[in-house]
Design a protein around this motif. Structure first.
Motif, PDB file in Angstrom:
ATOM      1  N   MET A 239       0.821  -1.205   0.000  1.00  0.00           N
ATOM      2  CA  MET A 239       0.000   0.000   0.000  1.00  0.00           C
ATOM      3  C   MET A 239       0.859   1.261   0.000  1.00  0.00           C
ATOM      4  O   MET A 239       1.883   1.324   0.685  1.00  0.00           O
ATOM      5  CB  MET A 239      -0.903   0.019   1.230  1.00  0.00           C
TER       6      MET A 239
ATOM      7  N   VAL B 152      -2.951   5.334   4.367  1.00  0.00           N
ATOM      8  CA  VAL B 152      -3.460   4.022   4.772  1.00  0.00           C
ATOM      9  C   VAL B 152      -4.460   4.127   5.917  1.00  0.00           C
ATOM     10  O   VAL B 152      -5.290   3.224   6.105  1.00  0.00           O
ATOM     11  CB  VAL B 152      -2.299   3.080   5.166  1.00  0.00           C
TER      12      VAL B 152
ATOM     13  N   CYS C 112      -5.382   5.949  -1.465  1.00  0.00           N
ATOM     14  CA  CYS C 112      -4.399   4.871  -1.346  1.00  0.00           C
ATOM     15  C   CYS C 112      -4.313   4.090  -2.653  1.00  0.00           C
ATOM     16  O   CYS C 112      -5.325   3.858  -3.328  1.00  0.00           O
ATOM     17  CB  CYS C 112      -4.804   3.934  -0.213  1.00  0.00           C
TER      18      CYS C 112
END
Length: 407
Positions: free
Chosen positions: A145, A149, A240
């Protein structure tokens, strides 16, 4: 001390750097995370055998079994009598994985992740996206990621918006209105960052100050498509970007198809806004239906080929007709759909072999096997079939893909 034959100090430093809770990780946790990070580069997305092996043995023990080249018979015994993975499956899987068993690649991916501020998350983490667990044996081994987050908690109330790359003005307008309306209703927007409908969904969400997530078919350090570099940079700043592939991984047609299952699984519902008869968006729709996720489709002009796929979904009762953000939001409360998916008609072996072949540089079968994540046996048989069809040809230096021109 070593870990999987590597310096434990270096592995620990890298894993802690890419983990949100890195400082609190003990040796076992570091070992598991490194094993999952390595597996994400060894097995192709959705690899069932890898999923079973990791689930039954644990990621670290599964990786050790492959690295140590344990006998197939012994690994099969370790899986137990209830496992549906037979020795033939294991042999084929090992043939796929062995060409990628290089410690340098795993470490390079982690170093690249540190460089770009990428986070690694695994099942059980607070950041883990619970919806992907519904994929069971085909669930991602790990997720990489990049971005905000913390906002991932918003995926508990999210809708995937997908559609054609060659979108019309009508499709983009409906997408813009729909995404903005869903953000106003507290939904996060999930899509794949492709040109057309995907890009408009992300842009509209950002313009409405909403949270949006883009799932990529390659590493999150390499934005694709390159024309969306600025858009993906904005998503990293406000939303993200996620992939199940490690940094450095190249996107391919097969990986796009597998990426679609994550888009469907991560969301409460999926809406197809514009899609041709054979649009890749229908693949996402099939994944949503097979997972029991509510599926919606926006109708278009009956004369528009760009909406033929949406009309097909509606006519075959696979999708609910939706026209406004309010109707799209209503889908999120419907979890008892009876829709079932139809499997993609394209042969996955052909897709992956063709993705690994160049029209210019000749490549040896072993190289093609490593690039495609297939066994050498599968590569050779597929190359033979493609050669008979005139799609590939063998030269003195290796195999190349023919350039097909319209007659």
């Amino acid at each position: 001390m070593t870990m999987f034959g590597l310096k434990e100090a270096e592995v620990s430093e890298l894993i802690r750097a890419v983990s949100v809770d890195g400082a609190s990780l003990d040796r076992d946790a570091i070992e598991e995370r490194f094993a999952r990070s390595a597996w994400s580069g060894i097995a192709e997305p959705g690899d069932r055998v890898a999923g079973v092996l990791i689930r039954e043995l644990g990621p670290a023990a599964a990786l050790s079994a492959v690295i140590d080249r344990l006998p197939v018979e012994g690994v099969r015994v370790m899986l137990g009598t209830e496992s549906d993975v037979v020795e033939k499956d294991l042999r084929a899987a090992l043939d796929r994985w062995v060409p990628r068993l290089t410690s340098a690649t795993a470490l390079t991916a982690l170093r690249q992740a540190v460089r770009f501020g990428v986070r690694l998350t695994v099942p059980g983490d607070a950041l883990w996206i619970a919806g992907v667990d519904d994929l069971e044996q085909h669930a991602p081994i790990a997720l990489w990621m990049r971005g905000n987050v913390v906002g991932l908690a918003g995926l508990e109330r999210s809708i995937a918006m997908v559609g054609a790359r060659a979108a019309t003005g009508y499709g983009e307008h409906v997408t813009m209105e729909g995404a903005a309306g869903l953000v106003d209703r507290g939904f996060a927007i999930v899509s794949g960052a492709a040109y057309g409908i995907d890009g408009m969904a992300h842009r509209a969400a950002l313009a409405s100050h909403g949270y949006t997530v883009a799932f990529l078919a390659g590493g999150v350090d390499r934005f694709y498509p390159s024309g969306h570099d600025a858009l993906l940079t904005r998503i990293v700043e406000n939303g993200c970007v996620i992939s199940e592939l490690p940094c450095g991984a190249q996107p391919s047609k097969w990986r796009f198809l597998q990426r679609n299952r994550l888009i469907a699984a991560a969301s409460q519902a999926t809406v197809v806004l514009e899609a041709g008869w054979r649009s890749g968006s229908l693949n996402t729709a099939n994944h949503a239906a097979s997972l029991g996720r509510p599926l919606g489709a926006v109708p278009g002009p009956v004369t528009s080929a760009a909406s033929a796929g949406c009309h097909r979904l509606i006519r075959e009762n696979l999708a609910t007709l939706v026209t406004t953000a309010e109707e799209m939001a209503e889908l999120a409360g419907l979890w008892d759909t009876d829709a079932t998916a139809t499997a993609p008609t394209d042969d996955p072996l052909r897709i992956r072999v063709l993705d690994a072949i160049s029209t210019r540089a000749a490549r040896q079968p072993a190289d093609i096997a490593a690039r495609s994540g297939l066994s050498l046996t599968d590569v050779m048989s597929t190359l033979g079939a493609l050669d008979l069809e005139g799609i590939t040809r063998e030269t003195q230096k290796g195999w190349v893909r023919r350039i097909l021109r319209d007659s």
